[in-house]
Design a protein around this motif. Structure first.
Motif, PDB file in Angstrom:
ATOM      1  N   ILE A  21      -9.715  -4.887   1.344  1.00  0.00           N
ATOM      2  CA  ILE A  21     -10.837  -3.994   1.639  1.00  0.00           C
ATOM      3  C   ILE A  21     -12.056  -4.299   0.777  1.00  0.00           C
ATOM      4  N   ARG A  30     -10.044   0.975   7.829  1.00  0.00           N
ATOM      5  CA  ARG A  30      -8.955   1.538   8.613  1.00  0.00           C
ATOM      6  C   ARG A  30      -7.983   0.431   8.961  1.00  0.00           C
ATOM      7  N   LEU A  51      -8.852   3.959  -5.538  1.00  0.00           N
ATOM      8  CA  LEU A  51      -8.470   3.730  -4.149  1.00  0.00           C
ATOM      9  C   LEU A  51      -7.658   4.914  -3.645  1.00  0.00           C
ATOM     10  N   VAL A  53      -5.626   6.193  -0.269  1.00  0.00           N
ATOM     11  CA  VAL A  53      -5.056   5.710   0.991  1.00  0.00           C
ATOM     12  C   VAL A  53      -4.341   6.872   1.674  1.00  0.00           C
ATOM     13  N   THR A  55      -2.090   7.742   4.676  1.00  0.00           N
ATOM     14  CA  THR A  55      -1.218   7.019   5.601  1.00  0.00           C
ATOM     15  C   THR A  55      -0.906   7.878   6.822  1.00  0.00           C
ATOM     16  N   THR A  71       6.227   4.328   1.572  1.00  0.00           N
ATOM     17  CA  THR A  71       5.109   5.019   2.190  1.00  0.00           C
ATOM     18  C   THR A  71       5.580   6.044   3.213  1.00  0.00           C
ATOM     19  N   TYR A  77      -2.154   8.688  -1.033  1.00  0.00           N
ATOM     20  CA  TYR A  77      -1.788   7.890  -2.200  1.00  0.00           C
ATOM     21  C   TYR A  77      -3.037   7.597  -3.008  1.00  0.00           C
ATOM     22  N   ALA A  95      -3.350   3.410   8.427  1.00  0.00           N
ATOM     23  CA  ALA A  95      -3.873   4.210   7.326  1.00  0.00           C
ATOM     24  C   ALA A  95      -5.386   4.103   7.266  1.00  0.00           C
ATOM     25  N   THR A  96      -5.988   5.001   6.474  1.00  0.00           N
ATOM     26  CA  THR A  96      -7.416   4.943   6.163  1.00  0.00           C
ATOM     27  C   THR A  96      -7.555   4.865   4.654  1.00  0.00           C
ATOM     28  N   ALA A  97      -8.380   3.942   4.181  1.00  0.00           N
ATOM     29  CA  ALA A  97      -8.570   3.748   2.748  1.00  0.00           C
ATOM     30  C   ALA A  97     -10.031   3.953   2.369  1.00  0.00           C
ATOM     31  N   ALA A  99     -12.438   3.419  -1.126  1.00  0.00           N
ATOM     32  CA  ALA A  99     -12.430   2.836  -2.475  1.00  0.00           C
ATOM     33  C   ALA A  99     -13.825   2.921  -3.082  1.00  0.00           C
TER      34      ALA A  99
END
Length: 296
Positions: A21, A30, A51, A53, A55, A71, A77, A95-97, A99
């Motif tokens: 990412i 995503r 970060l 995340v 899930t 997970t 997370y 998942a969507t992250a 950062a």
């Protein structure tokens, strides 16, 4: 699970170097299935950024500071700088992250975010469990953040900060409910500031008086407040952080006790060995052998 060889240093990835990412001060991604370019994540490493995340689906296994996690769906997370992390194998994940870097938090409009419990993470927590109502709220916030992230313009930065503030404040409330009491006092703030200074300086500073100087209080007052708030002497908190870092390096690397002692600011390896034995009832070699055997 991979470990680092004696001649390998633990890599620290910046947000720009992140193989999945990569970005600058703030980024969002995503994942809809298989992830690519994960080889760098399959060896123990640190991140120097934050970060989050969320899930939706997946069952990949990863480690954060010697603790394994599989997970779970609909779970948040949280990764913070300096945690030691490794993935066991590449697996599909939905998942969507989000950062962002320390520099992002240092921007004037974001400065208040750095004080939130989720960001300070005094419990070194990683997994936030969510109710159905939490999931609905978080998904809505992530949709709003994603919409702004994809719409550059004059107001983008302010809107991103606004929605991110709501999300991080909400997650901080969940963090407090899950890991801490909600009571806030001047003494509790001093305890959190003490933990923050330890996190920044534990490799160089090992004495309570040195932290008292950084916090502009006397060593006696700091010791009294820390003992009253936590039930443990102030020096125990410093030692706990040194032991955590020692365990990280013993577990995830093949570095010798001498190398670890030098990295953590001990005058010699024998002193480090005595310290670790006193704190854990095991020598560094015994701890490494026991944990490797346990998780083979």
């Amino acid at each position: 699970m991979n470990v680092l060889n004696t001649d390998q240093q633990v890599p620290t990835y910046t947000l720009e170097q992140d193989p999945v990412i990569g970005g600058r001060l703030f980024t969002m991604a995503r994942f809809e299935g298989a992830l690519t370019h994960q080889s760098e994540l399959l060896v123990p490493h640190r991140k120097d950024y934050y970060l989050l995340v969320f899930t939706r689906q997946g069952n990949s296994r990863h480690w954060v500071d010697m603790t394994p996690y599989v997970t779970r769906p609909h779970t948040m997370y949280v990764f913070v700088p300096n945690q030691l992390t490794v993935k066991e194998e590449p697996k599909p994940m939905w998942a969507t992250a989000v950062a962002f870097t320390k520099e992002f938090l240092a921007l004037q409009e974001n400065a208040a975010l750095s004080k939130l419990p989720l960001i300070q993470n005094p419990r070194n927590a990683h997994e936030l469990l969510l109710t159905d109502a939490d999931v609905a709220f978080i998904e809505d916030m992530l949709e709003k953040i994603h919409a702004e992230y994809r719409s550059p313009g004059e107001w983008q930065q302010r809107m991103l900060t606004a929605w991110l503030t709501v999300l991080l404040t909400y997650l901080s409330r969940l963090y407090t409910e899950q890991f801490e009491s909600s009571e806030v006092s001047t003494d509790k703030i001093l305890l959190k500031e003490f933990h923050g200074k330890i996190g920044e300086n534990f490799r160089e500073l090992h004495q309570v008086s040195e932290y008292a100087g950084l916090l502009h209080v006397s060593a006696g007052y700091l010791s009294e407040v820390v003992k009253a708030q936590s039930g443990r002497p102030a020096i125990a908190h410093i030692h706990e952080r040194l032991v955590l870092e020692s365990r990280r390096l013993l577990f995830h690397t093949r570095h010798s006790s001498k190398e670890i002692a030098f990295e953590l600011g001990f005058s010699d390896a024998s002193y480090f060995n005595r310290f670790f034995k006193r704190e854990t009832n095991l020598t560094p070699a015994e701890y490494r052998a026991a944990t490797r055997e346990m998780y083979q």
